[in-house]
Design a protein around this motif. Structure first.
Motif, PDB file in Angstrom:
ATOM      1  N   ALA A  27       0.826  -1.210   0.000  1.00 13.58           N
ATOM      2  CA  ALA A  27       0.000   0.000   0.000  1.00 13.58           C
ATOM      3  C   ALA A  27       0.861   1.262   0.000  1.00 13.58           C
ATOM      4  CB  ALA A  27      -0.934   0.003   1.210  1.00 13.58           C
ATOM      5  N   LEU A  28       1.942   1.268   0.776  1.00 19.04           N
ATOM      6  CA  LEU A  28       2.828   2.427   0.827  1.00 19.04           C
ATOM      7  C   LEU A  28       3.501   2.670  -0.516  1.00 19.04           C
ATOM      8  CD1 LEU A  28       4.475   1.973   4.342  1.00 19.04           C
ATOM      9  CD2 LEU A  28       3.063   3.908   3.616  1.00 19.04           C
ATOM     10  N   SER A  29       3.908   1.589  -1.167  1.00 21.57           N
ATOM     11  CA  SER A  29       4.528   1.726  -2.491  1.00 21.57           C
ATOM     12  C   SER A  29       3.534   2.307  -3.488  1.00 21.57           C
ATOM     13  CB  SER A  29       5.040   0.370  -2.988  1.00 21.57           C
ATOM     14  OG  SER A  29       6.079  -0.113  -2.164  1.00 21.57           O
ATOM     15  N   ALA A  30       2.308   1.799  -3.426  1.00 22.74           N
ATOM     16  CA  ALA A  30       1.269   2.307  -4.332  1.00 22.74           C
ATOM     17  C   ALA A  30       0.994   3.784  -4.064  1.00 22.74           C
ATOM     18  CB  ALA A  30      -0.018   1.492  -4.154  1.00 22.74           C
ATOM     19  N   LEU A  31       0.917   4.146  -2.782  1.00 19.89           N
ATOM     20  CA  LEU A  31       0.651   5.536  -2.412  1.00 19.89           C
ATOM     21  C   LEU A  31       1.771   6.450  -2.881  1.00 19.89           C
ATOM     22  CD1 LEU A  31      -1.311   7.392  -0.824  1.00 19.89           C
ATOM     23  CD2 LEU A  31       0.159   7.055   1.159  1.00 19.89           C
ATOM     24  N   SER A  32       3.008   6.009  -2.707  1.00 16.99           N
ATOM     25  CA  SER A  32       4.165   6.812  -3.112  1.00 16.99           C
ATOM     26  C   SER A  32       4.184   7.050  -4.617  1.00 16.99           C
ATOM     27  CB  SER A  32       5.453   6.109  -2.674  1.00 16.99           C
ATOM     28  OG  SER A  32       6.583   6.788  -3.141  1.00 16.99           O
ATOM     29  N   GLU A  33       3.997   5.983  -5.385  1.00 17.99           N
ATOM     30  CA  GLU A  33       4.010   6.117  -6.843  1.00 17.99           C
ATOM     31  C   GLU A  33       2.823   6.944  -7.338  1.00 17.99           C
ATOM     32  OE1 GLU A  33       6.330   5.122  -9.010  1.00 17.99           O
ATOM     33  OE2 GLU A  33       7.512   4.551  -7.265  1.00 17.99           O
ATOM     34  N   ALA A  34       1.682   6.755  -6.701  1.00 15.31           N
ATOM     35  CA  ALA A  34       0.490   7.504  -7.108  1.00 15.31           C
ATOM     36  C   ALA A  34       0.641   8.986  -6.783  1.00 15.31           C
ATOM     37  CB  ALA A  34      -0.756   6.939  -6.422  1.00 15.31           C
ATOM     38  N   ALA A  35       1.279   9.300  -5.658  1.00 16.90           N
ATOM     39  CA  ALA A  35       1.513  10.697  -5.285  1.00 16.90           C
ATOM     40  C   ALA A  35       2.402  11.384  -6.310  1.00 16.90           C
ATOM     41  CB  ALA A  35       2.148  10.774  -3.908  1.00 16.90           C
ATOM     42  N   ALA A  36       3.402  10.660  -6.798  1.00 17.58           N
ATOM     43  CA  ALA A  36       4.277  11.212  -7.838  1.00 17.58           C
ATOM     44  C   ALA A  36       3.486  11.467  -9.118  1.00 17.58           C
ATOM     45  CB  ALA A  36       5.433  10.260  -8.111  1.00 17.58           C
ATOM     46  N   PHE A 171      -6.692  -5.838   2.346  1.00 23.58           N
ATOM     47  CA  PHE A 171      -6.913  -4.470   2.806  1.00 23.58           C
ATOM     48  C   PHE A 171      -7.351  -4.425   4.268  1.00 23.58           C
ATOM     49  CE2 PHE A 171      -7.837  -4.880  -1.735  1.00 23.58           C
ATOM     50  CZ  PHE A 171      -6.870  -4.026  -2.254  1.00 23.58           C
ATOM     51  N   GLY A 172      -6.371  -4.289   5.161  1.00 23.09           N
ATOM     52  CA  GLY A 172      -6.652  -4.137   6.581  1.00 23.09           C
ATOM     53  C   GLY A 172      -6.829  -2.671   6.929  1.00 23.09           C
ATOM     54  N   SER A 173      -6.906  -2.357   8.216  1.00 22.49           N
ATOM     55  CA  SER A 173      -7.179  -0.985   8.651  1.00 22.49           C
ATOM     56  C   SER A 173      -6.114   0.006   8.188  1.00 22.49           C
ATOM     57  CB  SER A 173      -7.305  -0.939  10.175  1.00 22.49           C
ATOM     58  OG  SER A 173      -6.117  -1.429  10.795  1.00 22.49           O
ATOM     59  N   SER A 174      -4.849  -0.405   8.221  1.00 19.45           N
ATOM     60  CA  SER A 174      -3.775   0.501   7.791  1.00 19.45           C
ATOM     61  C   SER A 174      -3.863   0.788   6.304  1.00 19.45           C
ATOM     62  CB  SER A 174      -2.406  -0.104   8.119  1.00 19.45           C
ATOM     63  OG  SER A 174      -2.239  -0.243   9.503  1.00 19.45           O
ATOM     64  N   GLU A 175      -4.138  -0.263   5.525  1.00 22.66           N
ATOM     65  CA  GLU A 175      -4.244  -0.096   4.079  1.00 22.66           C
ATOM     66  C   GLU A 175      -5.466   0.767   3.721  1.00 22.66           C
ATOM     67  OE1 GLU A 175      -1.726  -2.739   5.370  1.00 22.66           O
ATOM     68  OE2 GLU A 175      -3.821  -3.400   5.466  1.00 22.66           O
ATOM     69  N   VAL A 176      -6.538   0.588   4.461  1.00 26.33           N
ATOM     70  CA  VAL A 176      -7.737   1.406   4.257  1.00 26.33           C
ATOM     71  C   VAL A 176      -7.399   2.886   4.447  1.00 26.33           C
ATOM     72  CG1 VAL A 176      -9.983   2.035   5.238  1.00 26.33           C
ATOM     73  CG2 VAL A 176      -9.424  -0.378   4.833  1.00 26.33           C
ATOM     74  N   GLN A 177      -6.663   3.182   5.514  1.00 25.44           N
ATOM     75  CA  GLN A 177      -6.295   4.569   5.802  1.00 25.44           C
ATOM     76  C   GLN A 177      -5.450   5.170   4.683  1.00 25.44           C
ATOM     77  OE1 GLN A 177      -4.206   4.997   9.510  1.00 25.44           O
ATOM     78  NE2 GLN A 177      -4.458   7.204   9.571  1.00 25.44           N
ATOM     79  N   LEU A 178      -4.517   4.393   4.169  1.00 25.43           N
ATOM     80  CA  LEU A 178      -3.637   4.881   3.104  1.00 25.43           C
ATOM     81  C   LEU A 178      -4.411   5.142   1.810  1.00 25.43           C
ATOM     82  CD1 LEU A 178      -0.528   2.591   3.706  1.00 25.43           C
ATOM     83  CD2 LEU A 178      -0.621   5.065   3.998  1.00 25.43           C
TER      84      LEU A 178
END
Length: 409
Positions: A27-36, A171-178
């Motif tokens: 999820a963090l990798s997806a968020l980082s790439e999507a933010a870029a 998709f757990g709680s942390s992934e939901v938040q991201l």
């Protein structure tokens, strides 16, 4: 020899922790790439497509799409962007956000209708996923998340960000938040783009903000320069003249406007370190002693120390620190040589030399522009940069711009 039995409880706990960390990493990798992708997109289509591609390129995510909630009678969810190896899943699919429709009871419809995130832990057992179960199996989809994309106006979502995984319970709680954070960022980007189909408004606002900041920064620099000149009336206007000469040389060298602005800022405060030098030494009407000269030379390092912690958008402090360095290493404070000296430092050195020789000083009358130019020509390639010196001479040929600068300020 007996082996120690494996603690199944600890093993299971370790595996669970590893799985959770792995899911979070996806999820963090997806968020980082999507933010870029969000940062570089300049149109609605590009923003949505690149975000979907960024997500679908990570971990087990086989599909990402963005659906826009329509206001028709069927309450259609229109697919406006899709990416991933399972993109065929969404081809020709009919999705609604109406509770009255079977296709409105899945994660996308539920998400838009409730304005809340919808998670499918395992589509093989989720009752709301019945309409798409066989289709999902065909494309290897096991879990999904739908996050509302806010429109920022009506309070209802613009639509939904859907992400599908080939692994159950991704998709757990942390992934939901991201992913909720990402959906909000998409909404912010779309609000700007929707108005004119491009990020014109946002770009314009950014340019205005940068212009206001640049104006404020310039005013601050000029105020700092005036403070210096109040202590040293004999060099009143010196920094401004050096700044004008440096800018003119920069233009001759083909520098862009931003770089010319940077050299202007540096030149306007290049002697700010003289605030640390006693005023009676700065205004002394006779030749300085060796000790006094050392104190004056200390103004370069003092200037660097004053400026180094100010978050300028350019390395102003370093430029100031180098304006008395010379190519042969005879300069100060660090005795830098040749390539160790920045182009900005080299331009400041030439501009400062011209202005200092051509104008009046407490301990001597002005030597004039011709003598100043003879001096820099003699030092070209030895102490001063040849190309910078040549650029200065071109200013003489171009309607004697140098003399105009010296006469104006």
């Amino acid at each position: 020899m007996k082996t120690k039995p494996i603690n199944q409880h600890n093993l299971s706990s370790d595996l669970a922790i590893r799985d959770e960390l792995e899911k979070r990493g996806w999820a963090l990798s997806a968020l980082s790439e999507a933010a870029a992708a969000l940062a570089r997109a300049n149109s609605t289509e590009l923003l949505i497509q690149e975000v979907c591609q960024a997500i679908a390129a990570q971990g087990p995510y086989v599909l990402a799409w963005v659906g826009q909630a329509q206001g028709d009678a069927f309450k259609t969810v229109k697919v406006v962007g899709v990416a991933g190896v399972a993109s065929g899943y969404i081809k020709d699919i009919v999705v609604s956000w109406s509770n009255a429709e079977v296709t409105g009871r899945g994660p996308a419809g539920s998400c838009i209708r409730s304005n809340k995130t919808s998670v499918v832990i395992d589509d093989e057992i989720d009752p709301g996923f019945v309409a798409w179960r066989e289709r999902a199996k065909e494309f290897g989809i096991r879990s999904a998340i739908g996050c509302p994309i806010p429109d920022g106006i009506t309070g209802m979502p613009f639509g939904v960000l859907m992400v599908y995984s080939k692994v159950p319970n991704t998709f757990g709680s942390s992934e939901v938040q991201l992913f909720e954070s990402l959906a909000k960022e998409i909404g912010f980007g779309l609000r700007s783009i929707e108005r004119q189909h491009k990020l014109d408004d946002q770009i314009h606002e950014k340019e205005l903000m940068q212009e206001r900041l640049a104006t404020a920064l310039r005013a601050t620099i000029e105020a700092m320069s005036k403070t210096m000149e109040w202590r040293d009336p004999y060099t009143a206007g010196h920094q401004k003249r050096v700044a004008s000469i440096a800018m003119a040389i920069g233009r001759q060298l083909g520098w862009d406007n931003e770089r010319i602005q940077a050299i202007y800022m540096a030149a306007m405060v290049h002697d700010i370190g003289k605030m640390a030098v006693p005023s009676e030494i700065l205004t002394k009407p006779s030749r300085l002693t060796d000790l006094e000269m050392q104190m004056v030379q200390g103004h370069v390092e003092a200037g660097y120390q004053i400026l180094k912690d100010i978050p300028f958008p350019w390395p102003i402090a370093d430029m100031v620190r180098q304006h008395h360095e010379r190519l042969d290493g005879s300069g100060y404070p660090m005795g830098l040589k040749d390539k160790q000296i920045s182009q900005e430092g080299r331009v400041l050195a030439v501009a400062d030399t011209i202005e200092a020789m051509a104008t009046h000083r407490p301990y001597r009358p002005a030597k004039g522009l011709n003598s100043a130019m003879d001096e820099i020509q003699a030092e070209a390639g030895i102490k001063l940069d040849t190309k910078v010196v040549e650029a200065a001479f071109k200013l003489l040929e171009n309607g004697n711009e140098l003399q105009k600068i010296l006469d104006t300020h």
